[in-house]
Design an enzyme around this catalytic site. Structure first.
Site, mmCIF file in Angstrom:
data_model
loop_
_atom_site.group_PDB
_atom_site.id
_atom_site.type_symbol
_atom_site.label_atom_id
_atom_site.label_comp_id
_atom_site.label_asym_id
_atom_site.label_seq_id
_atom_site.Cartn_x
_atom_site.Cartn_y
_atom_site.Cartn_z
ATOM 1 N N TYR A 266 0.855 -1.184 0.000
ATOM 2 C CA TYR A 266 0.000 0.000 0.000
ATOM 3 C C TYR A 266 0.897 1.242 0.000
ATOM 4 O O TYR A 266 0.859 2.059 0.912
ATOM 5 C CB TYR A 266 -0.912 -0.047 1.220
ATOM 6 C CG TYR A 266 -2.014 0.987 1.256
ATOM 7 C CD1 TYR A 266 -2.476 1.614 0.104
ATOM 8 C CD2 TYR A 266 -2.602 1.330 2.461
ATOM 9 C CE1 TYR A 266 -3.487 2.548 0.164
ATOM 10 C CE2 TYR A 266 -3.615 2.269 2.538
ATOM 11 C CZ TYR A 266 -4.054 2.879 1.383
ATOM 12 O OH TYR A 266 -5.058 3.826 1.436
ATOM 13 N N SER A 267 1.730 1.338 -1.013
ATOM 14 C CA SER A 267 2.674 2.446 -1.149
ATOM 15 C C SER A 267 3.115 2.525 -2.604
ATOM 16 O O SER A 267 2.821 1.641 -3.406
ATOM 17 C CB SER A 267 3.888 2.250 -0.229
ATOM 18 O OG SER A 267 4.505 0.995 -0.475
ATOM 19 N N CYS B 98 -5.801 11.474 -5.093
ATOM 20 C CA CYS B 98 -4.362 11.206 -5.001
ATOM 21 C C CYS B 98 -3.710 11.253 -6.379
ATOM 22 O O CYS B 98 -2.625 11.820 -6.552
ATOM 23 C CB CYS B 98 -4.115 9.848 -4.346
ATOM 24 S SG CYS B 98 -4.418 9.819 -2.562
ATOM 25 N N GLY C 65 6.608 0.421 10.482
ATOM 26 C CA GLY C 65 5.364 0.520 9.729
ATOM 27 C C GLY C 65 5.376 -0.451 8.572
ATOM 28 O O GLY C 65 5.241 -0.066 7.405
ATOM 29 N N LEU D 52 17.563 -6.182 9.548
ATOM 30 C CA LEU D 52 16.793 -5.075 8.976
ATOM 31 C C LEU D 52 15.573 -4.803 9.843
ATOM 32 O O LEU D 52 14.823 -5.728 10.171
ATOM 33 C CB LEU D 52 16.357 -5.428 7.556
ATOM 34 C CG LEU D 52 15.376 -4.468 6.857
ATOM 35 C CD1 LEU D 52 16.044 -3.120 6.576
ATOM 36 C CD2 LEU D 52 14.852 -5.084 5.553
ATOM 37 N N TRP E 234 1.628 -5.089 5.561
ATOM 38 C CA TRP E 234 1.296 -6.515 5.471
ATOM 39 C C TRP E 234 2.537 -7.384 5.246
ATOM 40 O O TRP E 234 2.410 -8.558 4.916
ATOM 41 C CB TRP E 234 0.277 -6.729 4.362
ATOM 42 C CG TRP E 234 -1.099 -6.247 4.712
ATOM 43 C CD1 TRP E 234 -2.055 -6.933 5.408
ATOM 44 C CD2 TRP E 234 -1.681 -4.985 4.393
ATOM 45 N NE1 TRP E 234 -3.194 -6.177 5.543
ATOM 46 C CE2 TRP E 234 -3.000 -4.964 4.925
ATOM 47 C CE3 TRP E 234 -1.230 -3.846 3.711
ATOM 48 C CZ2 TRP E 234 -3.851 -3.869 4.807
ATOM 49 C CZ3 TRP E 234 -2.076 -2.748 3.591
ATOM 50 C CH2 TRP E 234 -3.368 -2.768 4.127
#
Length: 405
Positions: free
Chosen positions: A142-143, A364, A181, A177, A184
């Site tokens: 979602y990015s 957007c 945030g 790493l 998923w």
């Protein structure tokens, strides 16, 4: 009569600023006005006089609420209408005192304190994994994706985004790493499978954490990757590399220095980090409709805020890339998939929800193509690192066929 005249003056200004847009407006009394000289691209209808009053009084907040309720209707190319939302003639509408006070209260109650942050995240990200599965790619990214070619699929572009980030971080097998945030889990899973890292991710969305944990298990990576339900401010440990993709917009202006200090404390000295975030060249007031309905607690930082607070924390920016057009293309892909499933989404929620998300997603696209938002990938190190490559060539080496899938 006065109300319609005010609106007509506004639409004349907007039309003058965008002569390539031809449209019609139907007012509450049935009368119509036409603008532009070409074929009509959309019809905007004010079903009630109150809807028009709300727009003039409250700007984008008024428009959004009236569109959600159905008292503002749009037939035709919705995005061409939304282009006017980036125009100064609309942005600078003199808002009423009631709206100004409401926006001020909204900002004050949107601070991402430790107690409020989980509620803000749940508002958006816990709408249900089934909802997001309808229109995101298979990895549930979602990015902003990374399109190496115009005809790349969304699935390809999201995998290429993960690869692009891994190369920037110069990941190596056995390194650790941390993903702040992590959503998923797509970024961590990709890095573990393709680069052999061991990773920890955190999220304040219970549904994301449950989904990611299950996916990690199904991928056979439970020993390599763990995902925890935790606020980034409480996360502990030291890691070789740091990444945060699409989360920084939820930090809030007041907590940006806290985020940077936490990044420094999590990253080993000289370690490399990457911040992938929406940003702007200069500070903007933000959109009240988005803050109220989409992202409570959200804040879009300016590029100088990011660089300055990094420096104050002892982090050193080493590379900045603007992927604005990649994000516009990403959301265009989301919009196509979203519209394919609107009947299902309306059954899951209601018609107002469908219109709200349609406005958000298409807005957007327009903002990234015509407005002030950008998508920055900011690479940085914890203190100076004199072993970094002298060029960017390692980021752009050819990808073997089938290696990114």
């Amino acid at each position: 009569m006065v109300m319609r005249k005010t609106l007509e003056q506004l639409f004349n200004k907007l039309s003058d600023h965008a002569p390539d847009i031809s449209f019609e407006v139907q007012f509450w009394d049935g009368k119509r006005s036409s603008y532009g000289s070409g074929k009509r691209q959309f019809l905007l209808t004010f079903a009630t006089k109150q809807a028009a009053e709300h727009v003039l009084e409250s700007g984008s907040l008024g428009f959004g609420e009236e569109y959600m309720s159905g008292d503002i209707q749009v037939e035709g190319d919705f995005r061409q209408l939304l282009r006017f939302g980036t125009d100064a003639a609309f942005l600078n509408l003199p808002l009423g005192l009631k709206t100004k006070l409401a926006f001020q209260h909204l900002r004050q109650t949107s601070l991402n304190t430790l107690s409020r942050a989980p509620k803000h995240i749940a508002h958006h990200y816990d709408l249900g994994n089934d909802f997001y599965k309808l229109w995101l790619d298979k990895s549930m990214a979602y990015s902003c994706a990374y399109f190496r070619h115009e005809d790349d699929t969304l699935e390809q572009a999201q995998q290429q985004k993960y690869e692009h980030i891994c190369r920037k971080l110069q990941l190596k097998a056995g390194e650790t790493l941390v993903d702040i945030g992590c959503g998923w889990g797509g970024m961590l899973i990709y890095a573990a499978k393709h680069y052999g890292i061991r990773g920890v991710g955190c999220s304040l969305s219970k549904q994301q954490v449950e989904y990611a944990t299950d996916l990690v298990k199904r991928e056979g990576l439970s020993k390599e990757v763990s995902v925890v339900f935790e606020d980034y401010r409480k996360l502990e440990g030291r890691f070789d590399k740091f990444v945060s993709v699409g989360m920084f917009e939820h930090v809030g202006k007041q907590f940006i220095p806290v985020f940077m200090e936490k990044a420094k404390s999590l990253l080993t000295h000289g370690g490399i980090g990457l911040l992938h975030t929406i940003g702007e060249e200069r500070s903007m007031p933000g959109d009240p409709w988005t803050l109220k309905y989409i992202f409570p607690g959200g804040y879009i930082p300016s590029l100088d805020e990011i660089a300055r607070t990094m420096g104050e924390a002892g982090l050193v920016p080493t590379d900045i890339e603007n992927l604005r057009l990649h994000y516009a293309k990403t959301v265009e892909e989301w919009c196509v998939r979203y519209e394919t499933h609107v009947k299902t989404i309306e059954k899951m929620f209601d018609a107002s929800f469908v219109r709200m998300w349609r406005m958000f997603l298409n807005g957007c696209v327009i903002n990234f193509r015509y407005g002030t938002p950008r998508l920055y990938q900011v690479l940085f190190t914890n203190g100076l690192n004199n072993s970094l490559p002298l060029t960017r060539e390692h980021m752009y080496r050819p990808i073997a066929p089938g290696s990114v899938s």
